[in-house]
Design an enzyme around this catalytic site. Structure first.
Site, PDB file in Angstrom:
ATOM      1  N   HIS A 101      -9.592   1.331   4.713  1.00  0.00           N
ATOM      2  CA  HIS A 101      -8.336   1.528   5.439  1.00  0.00           C
ATOM      3  C   HIS A 101      -8.594   2.481   6.617  1.00  0.00           C
ATOM      4  CE1 HIS A 101      -4.279   2.695   6.454  1.00  0.00           C
ATOM      5  NE2 HIS A 101      -3.889   1.594   5.849  1.00  0.00           N
ATOM      6  N   GLY A 152       2.216   2.171  10.888  1.00  0.00           N
ATOM      7  CA  GLY A 152       3.199   3.240  10.772  1.00  0.00           C
ATOM      8  C   GLY A 152       3.854   3.626  12.093  1.00  0.00           C
ATOM      9  N   SER A 170       3.076  -2.192  10.468  1.00  0.00           N
ATOM     10  CA  SER A 170       4.521  -2.258  10.721  1.00  0.00           C
ATOM     11  C   SER A 170       5.132  -3.627  10.413  1.00  0.00           C
ATOM     12  CB  SER A 170       4.843  -1.832  12.161  1.00  0.00           C
ATOM     13  OG  SER A 170       4.429  -0.503  12.371  1.00  0.00           O
ATOM     14  N   LYS A 211       0.215   4.278  -0.260  1.00  0.00           N
ATOM     15  CA  LYS A 211      -0.372   5.492   0.349  1.00  0.00           C
ATOM     16  C   LYS A 211      -0.098   6.706  -0.554  1.00  0.00           C
ATOM     17  CE  LYS A 211      -0.245   3.249   4.761  1.00  0.00           C
ATOM     18  NZ  LYS A 211      -0.219   3.345   6.217  1.00  0.00           N
ATOM     19  N   GLU A 249      -5.864  -4.816  10.405  1.00  0.00           N
ATOM     20  CA  GLU A 249      -4.793  -3.856  10.683  1.00  0.00           C
ATOM     21  C   GLU A 249      -5.096  -3.134  11.989  1.00  0.00           C
ATOM     22  OE1 GLU A 249      -2.649  -2.662   6.820  1.00  0.00           O
ATOM     23  OE2 GLU A 249      -4.386  -1.378   7.006  1.00  0.00           O
ATOM     24  N   ASN A 252       0.873  -1.173   0.000  1.00  0.00           N
ATOM     25  CA  ASN A 252       0.000   0.000   0.000  1.00  0.00           C
ATOM     26  C   ASN A 252       0.912   1.226   0.000  1.00  0.00           C
ATOM     27  OD1 ASN A 252      -1.765   2.061   0.535  1.00  0.00           O
ATOM     28  ND2 ASN A 252      -2.333   1.362   2.591  1.00  0.00           N
ATOM     29  N   GLU A 285      -6.982   4.881   7.712  1.00  0.00           N
ATOM     30  CA  GLU A 285      -6.755   6.308   7.425  1.00  0.00           C
ATOM     31  C   GLU A 285      -7.968   6.912   6.723  1.00  0.00           C
ATOM     32  OE1 GLU A 285      -2.965   5.671   5.512  1.00  0.00           O
ATOM     33  OE2 GLU A 285      -2.180   5.035   7.454  1.00  0.00           O
TER      34      GLU A 285
HETATM   35  P1  PGA Z   1       2.586   0.174   7.730  1.00  0.00           P
HETATM   36  O1  PGA Z   1       1.143   0.407   7.047  1.00  0.00           O
HETATM   37  O2  PGA Z   1       3.119  -1.127   7.185  1.00  0.00           O
HETATM   38  O3  PGA Z   1       3.402   1.379   7.320  1.00  0.00           O
HETATM   39  O4  PGA Z   1       2.357   0.112   9.201  1.00  0.00           O
HETATM   40  C1  PGA Z   1       0.273  -0.653   6.814  1.00  0.00           C
HETATM   41  C2  PGA Z   1      -0.991  -0.104   6.188  1.00  0.00           C
HETATM   42  O5  PGA Z   1      -1.433   0.970   6.588  1.00  0.00           O
HETATM   43  O6  PGA Z   1      -1.583  -0.730   5.281  1.00  0.00           O
END
Ligand code: PGA
Length: 252
Positions: free
Chosen positions: A97, A175, A215, A11, A169, A9, A99
């Protein structure tokens, strides 16, 4: 046996040239070192999709978007519909997601609308769920994920569930450098699979891929992926770098 999936992903990172360069280098890597253990997907920003499709179309990597509109078409300035995503050559779209849920107030009902539009446009959906830290601390994480799935996904028919990949997640792990322990991931993945089994039956639950995200990196991927109900990962930060991303795929 369920096939494993590793999805990147990206982003809101990389301009067009940078994104296409990364797509080319990942494509080259997997042409030379095909992964027969995992389906590899990259979910790019909208502007990269058509160009990335040209690069990836003869190779082994599938393409996805990170969102789509909750309406089919029309006067929705700035939006990108599921059908438009499909027309670029993409096969997948990430929906729900955290976010999108938190920064853009996307609720379960909207996410269900998006999911249905995506499936009806011929896309497969990577449907995300997961709790925030406070909810886990208050031991409400199962309840939260249950609500997200019941309202966002379970209006689907069993045939439509064929087009779904679930990504668990935990928001506190995205993150942040914190990851769920392999046991915490397994516990939630099993809970999710049991819910799907209760609603749609054993056949559907057995073949449903459930990915872990938050992460994930080369150093922890193998241990998390070794759990029986973890079918791969949705990778954010580590998907922006060819070495890390390919190492995570190799960890499957
Ligand atoms: P990350 O993000 O691996 O940077 O923690 C995962 C995601 O948001 O899909």
């Amino acid at each position: 046996m369920r096939k494993k999936i590793v999805a990147g992903n990206w982003k809101m990172n990389m301009d067009l040239a940078e994104g296409l360069k990364l797509a080319s280098s990942i494509d080259k890597y997997f042409s030379e070192n095909p992964s027969n253990k995992a389906t590899v997907i990259v979910c790019t920003p909208f502007i990269h999709l058509a160009g990335a499709h040209e690069i990836l179309k003869h190779g082994k990597i599938a393409l996805g978007a990170q969102n789509c509109a909750s309406e089919a078409s029309g006067a929705f300035t700035g939006e990108i519909s599921a059908w438009m995503v499909k027309s670029t050559g993409a096969e997948y779209v990430i929906i729900g997601h955290s976010e999108r849920r938190s920064y853009y107030n996307e609720d379960d009902k909207t996410l269900n609308k998006k999911t249905l539009l995506a499936i009806n446009s011929g896309l497969k959906v990577i449907f995300c769920c997961g709790e925030v830290l406070k909810e886990r601390e208050e031991k409400k994480h199962f309840l939260i994920v249950k609500r997200q799935l019941e309202e966002g996904l379970f209006p689907l028919s069993v045939e439509q569930m064929d087009k779904i990949v679930i990504a668990y997640e935990p928001v506190w792990a995205i993150g942040t450098g914190l990851t769920a322990s392999p046991d915490q991931a397994q516990e939630m993945h099993k809970y999710i699979r049991d819910m799907v089994k209760e609603k749609y039956g054993n056949e559907c639950a057995k073949k449903l891929p459930v990915l872990y995200g938050g992460s994930c990196k080369p150093s922890n991927a193998a241990e998390i992926f070794s759990k029986p109900d973890v079918d791969g990962g949705l990778i954010g930060g580590a998907a922006l770098n060819k070495e890390d991303f390919t190492a995570i795929v190799e960890a499957v």
